[in-house]
Design an enzyme around this catalytic site. Structure first.
Site, short mmCIF file in Angstrom:
data_model
loop_
_atom_site.label_atom_id
_atom_site.label_comp_id
_atom_site.label_asym_id
_atom_site.label_seq_id
_atom_site.Cartn_x
_atom_site.Cartn_y
_atom_site.Cartn_z
N GLY A 1 177.84 48.70 55.00
CA GLY A 1 176.82 48.05 55.81
C GLY A 1 175.66 47.61 54.94
O GLY A 1 175.45 48.16 53.86
N GLN B 1 167.17 45.17 52.89
CA GLN B 1 167.62 45.64 51.57
C GLN B 1 167.71 44.52 50.54
O GLN B 1 167.76 44.79 49.34
CB GLN B 1 169.00 46.32 51.69
CG GLN B 1 168.95 47.63 52.46
CD GLN B 1 170.35 48.21 52.61
OE1 GLN B 1 171.06 47.87 53.53
NE2 GLN B 1 170.75 49.07 51.70
N CYS C 1 173.74 55.24 50.80
CA CYS C 1 173.02 53.99 50.99
C CYS C 1 172.95 53.23 49.67
O CYS C 1 172.63 53.82 48.63
CB CYS C 1 171.61 54.28 51.50
SG CYS C 1 170.65 52.81 51.80
N LEU C 2 173.22 51.93 49.70
CA LEU C 2 173.16 51.12 48.47
C LEU C 2 171.75 51.07 47.89
O LEU C 2 171.58 50.83 46.69
CB LEU C 2 173.67 49.69 48.76
CG LEU C 2 175.15 49.55 49.15
CD1 LEU C 2 175.46 48.12 49.53
CD2 LEU C 2 176.06 50.02 48.03
N HIS D 1 172.04 53.56 61.08
CA HIS D 1 171.54 53.59 59.69
C HIS D 1 170.92 52.23 59.34
O HIS D 1 169.83 52.16 58.76
CB HIS D 1 172.72 53.93 58.77
CG HIS D 1 172.42 53.87 57.30
ND1 HIS D 1 172.48 54.97 56.48
CD2 HIS D 1 172.07 52.82 56.49
CE1 HIS D 1 172.17 54.61 55.24
NE2 HIS D 1 171.92 53.31 55.21
N GLU D 2 171.63 51.14 59.71
CA GLU D 2 171.13 49.80 59.35
C GLU D 2 169.88 49.43 60.15
O GLU D 2 168.96 48.80 59.62
CB GLU D 2 172.23 48.75 59.54
CG GLU D 2 173.52 48.98 58.76
CD GLU D 2 173.32 49.27 57.28
OE1 GLU D 2 172.31 48.81 56.71
OE2 GLU D 2 174.16 49.98 56.70
N HIS E 1 166.91 50.75 58.53
CA HIS E 1 166.42 49.87 57.45
C HIS E 1 165.47 48.80 58.01
O HIS E 1 164.45 48.50 57.40
CB HIS E 1 167.58 49.15 56.76
CG HIS E 1 168.26 49.97 55.70
ND1 HIS E 1 167.60 50.44 54.59
CD2 HIS E 1 169.55 50.38 55.57
CE1 HIS E 1 168.46 51.11 53.83
NE2 HIS E 1 169.65 51.09 54.41
NI NI Z 1 171.43 51.94 53.73
#
Ligand code: NI
Length: 163
Positions: A46, A51, A93-94, A135-136, A139
């Site tokens: 995701g 991000q 998470c990236l 989660h997204e 962000h």
């Molecule tokens: Ni993330």
């Protein structure tokens, strides 16, 4: 399509609250395609626009094993249907590389969103998608999995990340 640069914790731009999308034009399609390509390249499941330093409410997800089921959510909203039903999940998470954080999240939720043409959709997500979309959306609100760690672990992580 192009690969976008992913912001890394503790970059303060990850804390910006994203704005709702109101224009459903070609640039939205380009953004979502670029986000998908970036997510696939980084082996993520995701990615939120925040991000990649674009502060609009756009999220892409692919939780399929074959990596062939791209999903795009514009202005996603999760409504919790049962706030007592929580499930734990180890999340990565990236933007916060090198850590997994166990997060408890509601698993009985309703999800509303728009597609890139501005059409309304609604579903009751299950399993990993339920976790991933929350989660997204975090962000988009400027929230990260690091925030679920204890203050001590957060300061250690920050030290490591800024070394
Ligand atoms: Ni993330």
């Amino acid at each position: 399509m192009s690969i976008l640069k992913i912001l890394k914790y503790p970059d303060p731009r990850l804390r910006k609250v994203a704005e709702k999308v109101s224009l459903f034009d070609k640039s939205l399609e380009i953004l979502s395609n670029d986000m998908l390509e970036t997510m696939y390249k980084e082996n993520g499941i995701g990615l939120a626009a925040t991000q990649v330093d674009i502060h609009k409410r756009v999220v892409v997800i692919d939780i399929s094993e074959e990596r062939d089921d791209p999903l795009v959510f514009v202005n996603p909203v999760v409504t919790v249907l049962d706030d007592k039903s929580l499930v734990p999940c180890e999340e990565g998470c990236l933007s916060v590389p090198g850590v997994n954080v166990e997060v408890m999240r509601p698993d009985k939720v309703k999800l509303n969103w728009l597609d890139i043409r501005g059409n309304n959709h609604e579903m009751h997500p299950e399993g990993l998608l339920t976790v991933c979309i929350q989660h997204e959306i975090d962000h988009l609100e400027g929230k990260l999995i690091a925030d679920f760690l204890s203050p001590l672990k957060q300061s250690r992580l920050k030290k490591k990340a800024t070394k």
